[in-house]
Write a protein that holds these residues in place. Structure first.
Motif, PDB file in Angstrom:
ATOM      1  N   CYS A  52      32.106  24.624  50.148  1.00  0.00           N
ATOM      2  CA  CYS A  52      31.629  24.483  50.816  1.00  0.00           C
ATOM      3  C   CYS A  52      29.914  24.333  50.608  1.00  0.00           C
ATOM      4  O   CYS A  52      29.318  25.245  50.676  1.00  0.00           O
ATOM      5  CB  CYS A  52      31.770  24.627  52.506  1.00  0.00           C
ATOM      6  N   VAL A  69      32.440  17.321  54.184  1.00  0.00           N
ATOM      7  CA  VAL A  69      33.751  17.670  52.846  1.00  0.00           C
ATOM      8  C   VAL A  69      34.594  18.338  52.949  1.00  0.00           C
ATOM      9  O   VAL A  69      35.734  18.206  52.499  1.00  0.00           O
ATOM     10  CB  VAL A  69      32.658  17.702  51.229  1.00  0.00           C
ATOM     11  N   CYS A  70      33.842  20.109  53.019  1.00  0.00           N
ATOM     12  CA  CYS A  70      35.136  20.905  52.898  1.00  0.00           C
ATOM     13  C   CYS A  70      36.283  20.703  54.211  1.00  0.00           C
ATOM     14  O   CYS A  70      37.511  21.176  54.064  1.00  0.00           O
ATOM     15  CB  CYS A  70      33.840  22.094  53.578  1.00  0.00           C
ATOM     16  N   ALA A 107      32.727  23.699  60.348  1.00  0.00           N
ATOM     17  CA  ALA A 107      32.173  24.435  59.683  1.00  0.00           C
ATOM     18  C   ALA A 107      30.288  24.151  60.191  1.00  0.00           C
ATOM     19  O   ALA A 107      30.596  22.221  60.330  1.00  0.00           O
ATOM     20  CB  ALA A 107      32.310  24.138  57.788  1.00  0.00           C
ATOM     21  N   CYS A 112      28.277  22.010  58.594  1.00  0.00           N
ATOM     22  CA  CYS A 112      27.112  21.454  57.070  1.00  0.00           C
ATOM     23  C   CYS A 112      26.895  19.940  57.452  1.00  0.00           C
ATOM     24  O   CYS A 112      28.042  19.066  58.049  1.00  0.00           O
ATOM     25  CB  CYS A 112      28.429  21.979  56.047  1.00  0.00           C
ATOM     26  N   PRO A 169      27.014  23.561  50.940  1.00  0.00           N
ATOM     27  CA  PRO A 169      25.700  23.455  51.912  1.00  0.00           C
ATOM     28  C   PRO A 169      25.842  25.157  52.113  1.00  0.00           C
ATOM     29  O   PRO A 169      24.574  25.730  52.791  1.00  0.00           O
ATOM     30  CB  PRO A 169      26.092  22.470  53.180  1.00  0.00           C
ATOM     31  N   ASP A 174      27.823  17.227  55.427  1.00  0.00           N
ATOM     32  CA  ASP A 174      28.220  16.546  54.892  1.00  0.00           C
ATOM     33  C   ASP A 174      30.511  16.828  55.587  1.00  0.00           C
ATOM     34  O   ASP A 174      31.048  15.660  55.219  1.00  0.00           O
ATOM     35  CB  ASP A 174      28.694  16.446  53.498  1.00  0.00           C
TER      36      ASP A 174
HETATM   37 ZN   LIG Z   1      31.033  22.346  54.414  1.00  0.00          ZN
END
Ligand SMILES: [Zn+2]
Lengths: 160, 331, 181
Positions: free
Chosen positions: A134, A118-119, A112, A114, A136, A116
């Protein structure tokens, strides 16, 4: 800590435990097969004509893809595959995301755009109610119990 | 790419050395990246405004060359060389007018269509493979230079970019050298990769243009074959019972009203996208005749008067399940 | 209006203390922005800055604490560069909802500052989740509610005991004398 603090503390812990139990029971009671995969992505440009891309149909092994019909003029597509590895690229608010479906493991966000990530680190989801978010990119990938029956068609892909 | 792209790959079970999970992933990610490179050059709706097409539009009418990437240069160059005026990469202003019409659901003012039409035309697009270094900012471009001669002009590669991107993604997967088979699906553009292990042909469902949730039949595809559809059901709005879709006739500035849908099969994804647009805008029989003279393509044409025309090479490769309100014409 | 003088201005000492509290809470807020991955959900934060909110609830008037919380959220948003982005709205809603619930919990003298913090931590997480759900137009994110509730317990205890110690220390120094007549 006052006595009431303790009562509050106990109450919160019980609430959390109860929520966990309910979720666990719900997650295991619902099959990991026959689920519907939803992908909510942000509004697209006029060119794309798609406002919401929705993927549907993670049938344990079967996947189906639908472009939200709510949008004027958008077509519904169904793609099916049996026990097959599958990747999608979808458009998020900040860039593209790559979804990956692997038989037996579920669905993950493989890549991704993005900050962070995180996803991506969330890993695979495979049970009803689970989701990958996600923020962002304003994208949610979630697994839900199907709300409609879909007849299976024996094709490799559908030309939209 | 605007639409969602799906890539399905499998390791060939008959291969001596099965690819690892990571090799598969890397191959797929690389092919997605390749498609992204195409869209970074050709997507004129790119939010950041950094796409090459947007830079070309910004410089329109200034007499300056804009250096563009290889993909955008190839696409404009190819379309210009083929020279058919029905596939026009300079329809940007006209498409803007119809985008607004679709958003608001109201027909555009004929004067606005005419004004936009005046700012289109391939003859006002100049291409140069060798841009002078000073125009290119001191560096030699890897693609080439594009100049639009009138202010307010803009490029729109919507008619060919997706098919080309699918082709490039396919090439990228091929280049990985892994023993894989699968399918790349970008909505209206599909390409198959390799052969299924059971030896059967790829089966592609054909959408009914009047009911997108249904399939009219299955098209059997060979390995490494591409297919694309241009249809009036893909992006449209309705006004007074008439469907105004996204496939615009470059001479009139209005949607082409000859056909419902045109499907084109070819080895190359660019060809499928290019010819599906071209044939869509021609009268059905003329389109079929043209397709029959071109050895590289096969086609299915669903006309406005509800007839289905199939080119000779495809007849044995379609399994009809139902034909809705259409009649199959076998010339 | 005991805390305002005749001209409606906040006394200088109090103003300094308030500004100090804003700065401190911004520091804590910024620190937790640097902790990247504790929850399975992006955008969701621990709520370390709640320590300051709790302290202030015991030292200042509610209205002043509200101003402080809003200031902190906006300033951190501007500094972190996520002003008016999803991340900003998420932390903002968490901060605001936890402030409101703690302000309400404060009125029950049976709760100590630890109890108030527990309420605040739970509200903080629920508030953030509500905003995520709102932003995304999906209820699927409430899947994470149990985790967030469980996290609220240690976080509430941490903020509660820290705040308790801080309030005690502040009272001992007599710094708060000028604050609440
Ligand atoms: Zn993400």
């Amino acid at each position: 800590m006052s006595r009431h603090d303790w009562i509050l503390l106990a109450g919160m812990m019980m609430a959390a435990a109860l929520a966990f139990t309910l979720l666990h029971w719900w997650g295991t009671a619902s099959q990991t097969e026959g689920l519907v995969l939803h992908v909510a992505a942000p509004a697209q440009t006029a060119a794309a004509g798609t406002e919401n891309e929705v993927l549907e149909g993670l049938d344990g092994i079967r996947l189906e893809e639908t472009t939200a019909a709510a949008l004027e003029g958008m077509s519904m597509t169904r793609l099916e595959a049996a026990g097959e590895e599958r990747y999608w690229q979808i458009q998020g608010a900040q860039g593209t995301l790559v979804l990956h479906f692997e038989p037996g493991r579920g669905i993950e966000i493989l890549k991704a755009h993005c900050p962070d990530q995180v996803c991506v680190r969330t890993g695979f989801i495979q049970k009803a109610g689970q989701s990958i978010v996600c923020v962002p990119n304003e994208v949610i990938v979630s697994l839900q119990t199907p709300y409609k029956n879909t007849e299976k068609e024996d094709v490799d892909a559908i030309l939209q | 790419m605007g639409t969602m792209v799906s890539i399905e790959v499998h390791a060939d079970p008959k291969a001596d050395k099965a690819p690892t999970q990571n090799q598969l992933k890397e191959a797929v990610l690389a092919s997605f990246d390749r498609m992204e490179r195409v869209s970074a050059q050709t997507d004129r709706y790119e939010a950041s405004g950094a796409a090459d097409v947007q830079k070309v539009a910004a410089a329109a009418g200034t007499g300056r060359w804009t250096t563009v990437g290889d993909d955008l240069f190839y696409l404009t160059d190819q379309v210009q060389k083929r020279g058919n005026l029905l596939v026009d990469p300079t329809l940007g202003p006209l498409i803007d007018v119809w985008d607004i019409a679709r958003e608001t659901g109201t027909l555009p003012d004929p004067a606005a269509v005419a004004a936009a039409l005046a700012r289109t035309g391939m003859d006002k697009m100049a291409l140069n493979h060798e841009v002078p270094a000073e125009a290119a900012g001191g560096q030699s471009p890897n693609g080439g230079g594009i100049m639009l001669t009138e202010a307010g002009m803009s490029l729109d590669l919507g008619a060919v970019a997706k098919g080309y991107a699918v082709e490039k993604a396919w090439e990228s997967l091929q280049a990985s050298g892994l023993p894989i088979y699968g399918i790349i699906n970008a909505g209206g553009n599909i390409k198959t990769l390799g052969q299924k292990p059971d030896g059967t042909m790829w089966k592609i469902g054909i959408t009914d243009p009047t009911d997108k949730t249904r399939c009219m039949g299955n098209l059997l595809m060979l390995q490494g074959e591409a297919v694309a559809t241009s249809g009036d059901y893909q992006k449209y709005f309705e006004s007074e019972g008439i469907r105004y879709h996204h496939l615009l006739e470059p001479s009139t500035g209005y949607p082409g009203m000859e056909n419902h849908a045109v499907l084109v099969v070819a080895a190359n994804g660019f060809d499928t996208d290019y010819y599906s647009t071209l044939l869509f805008l021609l009268p059905s029989e003329e389109a079929l005749n043209l397709a029959e003279t071109l050895p590289e393509i096969e086609t299915i044409i669903v006309s406005r008067d509800n007839k289905i025309y199939v080119s000779s090479g495809l007849k044995s490769r379609i399994e009809w399940t139902y034909q809705g309100g259409f009649t199959l014409v076998t010339p | 209006m005991p805390s305002f003088n005749d001209h409606g201005r906040i006394p200088a000492r109090k103003l300094v203390l308030l500004a100090l509290m804003v700065a401190l809470s911004m520091g804590l807020h910024a620190v937790e922005n640097m902790i990247p991955f504790l929850f399975p959900m992006p955008g969701i934060k621990l709520g370390l800055a709640n320590i300051i909110t709790v302290i202030c609830l015991y030292l200042f008037q509610r209205r002043e604490v509200l101003i402080m919380v809003v200031l902190r959220v906006i300033l951190v948003g501007l500094i972190a560069g996520n002003f008016l982005t999803p991340g900003f709205w998420i932390s903002g809603s968490g901060a605001l909802i936890s402030f409101l619930s703690m302000a309400a919990a404060c009125r029950f003298p049976k709760f100590s500052s630890v109890g108030v913090s527990l309420v605040g931590a739970a509200a903080h997480n629920i508030g953030q989740l509500m905003m995520v759900s709102l932003l995304m137009g999906s209820k699927a994110v409430f899947y994470y509610l149990p985790w967030l509730l469980a996290w609220a317990v240690p976080m509430g205890l941490l903020t509660g005991f820290s705040a308790k110690a801080a309030i005690k220390a502040l009272r001992n120094t007599g710094l708060d004398d000028t604050i609440e007549p």
